[in-house]
Design an enzyme around this catalytic site. Sequence first.
Site, mmCIF file in Angstrom:
data_model
loop_
_atom_site.group_PDB
_atom_site.id
_atom_site.type_symbol
_atom_site.label_atom_id
_atom_site.label_comp_id
_atom_site.label_asym_id
_atom_site.label_seq_id
_atom_site.Cartn_x
_atom_site.Cartn_y
_atom_site.Cartn_z
ATOM 1 N N ASP A 254 1.015 -1.034 -0.196
ATOM 2 C CA ASP A 254 -0.193 -0.211 -0.546
ATOM 3 C C ASP A 254 1.104 1.056 0.003
ATOM 4 O O ASP A 254 2.345 1.686 0.601
ATOM 5 C CB ASP A 254 -0.725 0.113 1.306
ATOM 6 C CG ASP A 254 -1.432 1.127 1.381
ATOM 7 O OD1 ASP A 254 -1.860 2.255 0.755
ATOM 8 O OD2 ASP A 254 -2.573 1.301 2.517
ATOM 9 N N GLU B 6 29.600 7.585 5.256
ATOM 10 C CA GLU B 6 29.686 5.953 5.484
ATOM 11 C C GLU B 6 29.404 5.100 4.556
ATOM 12 O O GLU B 6 29.271 4.103 4.294
ATOM 13 C CB GLU B 6 28.638 5.511 6.926
ATOM 14 C CG GLU B 6 26.916 6.347 6.511
ATOM 15 C CD GLU B 6 26.391 5.459 7.826
ATOM 16 O OE1 GLU B 6 26.140 4.881 8.069
ATOM 17 O OE2 GLU B 6 25.125 6.293 8.119
ATOM 18 N N CYS C 230 25.721 7.709 10.929
ATOM 19 C CA CYS C 230 25.498 9.223 10.883
ATOM 20 C C CYS C 230 25.860 10.164 11.348
ATOM 21 O O CYS C 230 25.220 11.040 11.363
ATOM 22 C CB CYS C 230 24.044 8.992 10.216
ATOM 23 S SG CYS C 230 22.847 7.602 9.872
ATOM 24 N N HIS D 91 17.870 13.461 14.047
ATOM 25 C CA HIS D 91 18.611 12.936 12.519
ATOM 26 C C HIS D 91 17.392 11.978 12.090
ATOM 27 O O HIS D 91 16.133 11.741 12.871
ATOM 28 C CB HIS D 91 19.554 11.627 13.040
ATOM 29 C CG HIS D 91 19.486 10.229 12.294
ATOM 30 N ND1 HIS D 91 20.507 10.404 10.971
ATOM 31 C CD2 HIS D 91 19.214 8.553 12.675
ATOM 32 C CE1 HIS D 91 20.419 9.505 10.922
ATOM 33 N NE2 HIS D 91 19.566 8.424 10.825
#
Length: 446
Positions: free
Chosen positions: A31, A83, A120, A244
Amino acid sequence: MTAVGIDAIEIWTGKLKLDLAETFAPEKGEDPEKYTKGLGLHASSFPDAHEDIVTMGANAAKRLMERKGLEPEDIGRIDVATESAFDNSKPVSTYIAGCLEQVYDGDFHHANKGERKFACIAGTQSLDDAYNWIKAGRNRGRAALVVATDTALYARGDPGEATQGAGAVAMLIDEDPNLVELSTEQGYGSADETDFLKPNQQFPSVDGKRSMQVYLARMREALEDFESVSGDTHPDDFAYIPFHTPFPGMVRKAGLLGYRHMIRDTPVEEELAEEIGFQPREENFEDRESYEEAIRDHMDDLSSTEAYRDWYAATVEPTLSISREVGNWYTGSVHIARASALKTAAEEGIDLTGQKLLVGSYGSGAQAEIHAETVADEWEDEIEALNIDDQNDARYDLDFEEYEKVHDRHNHDKTIEMEDFTVPDGEFVFTGRGRMNERLYDYVDN
Ligand code: CAA
């Protein structure tokens, strides 16, 4: 004391777009609302065939230097957070400096260059390094260039595939900054966790559900640590709270957790108690399980109160507007959240000068960091210079077959030759490999 912080920011998105509702969901038999409502994402940015972390980082940095009228000798430090690095020895910052030296007369030979790694959170750690270098008086009047650049790709079929993205954020860190001043106070929540990692492999090994729990646990720990040095926080203290943002649905959970924490033992909790009761306290429960169940129920109730919804709509929702359109940019993600918030304020004519932001960074593995920022005088001019909406609108809209081809093109284990979908102009491009397998770049100006 000299104010130090972010003087200016530029954003470069990967030039291709994967529409999650229109293109991705039908292929996955899902969906579309799982992506648009559940994860909160409309699209992901992808790098074209000629793009990678170096070109995106160098293009963002060039825009920044041009707009600020900088020459290489004005920069004393170039830190790249990523990264998605492709070399375990030579840092991406040397490639980016090499690109910039193609278009400037001067060079960066006296700039300290490095590469930061902690998933991150490395973008924020690079800001810290630059801040500390300037505060220590080692910058000789020069500014630092911090570039957070990533191609956040997952293996095809991995649940993380819906949260991919690619882009770079370049930030100029300087004394008397135009955009935001960073607080000296910081809080950390850090532990050895196995939630998301890339042990010498390009695509991550992810325990998706666990990664969400670890994000929240470390974030709460960081907030408590921040409060231990800055005093208690209150929801009304901050104009915006950029987190983040691996996907906006994650931030929805972080926002609720943060609000519950901040209102505890305040008149806000008392007022809400008439509607939903007081927050459960662990000492009132026989075991951890029943306490956690009560907390979950309370969080559900809290999330539907008008007080919380209004606060979230004003303080957190505006941080998500860019992320919804571009996906996860790993190291750049919290920095586009800040940019989204300030951009919304500029569009809505909100006067932010002197107001505070609370910034929640996170890196898997895992560490969260919380610090505050004070919005500086020239923030509006800096933010109005961004052209991210135009860049997003100009992206080439991939069909599913094209998406798979681009994904393969950027797979380090495959060699896929393909035509670009977009025509590079006024930008750095990847051109191939040299005699020692190094990556090569040119500046293209038609
Ligand atoms: N309509 C509306 N909502 C729907 C829906 C529909 N039809 N179908 C599902 N949803 C909702 C679900 O209820 C769920 O929301 P809640 O968590 O609020 O209940 C949400 O959409 C996602 O659905 P699923 O949980 O079923 O999705 P999934 O299992 O396929 O994958 C994921 C979700 C685990 C986050 C996966 O995308 C993933 O592994 N991502 C990579 C890891 C990640 O980003 N982790 C975040 C923390 S770690 C971090 O932040 C570092 C980093 O950058 C990677």
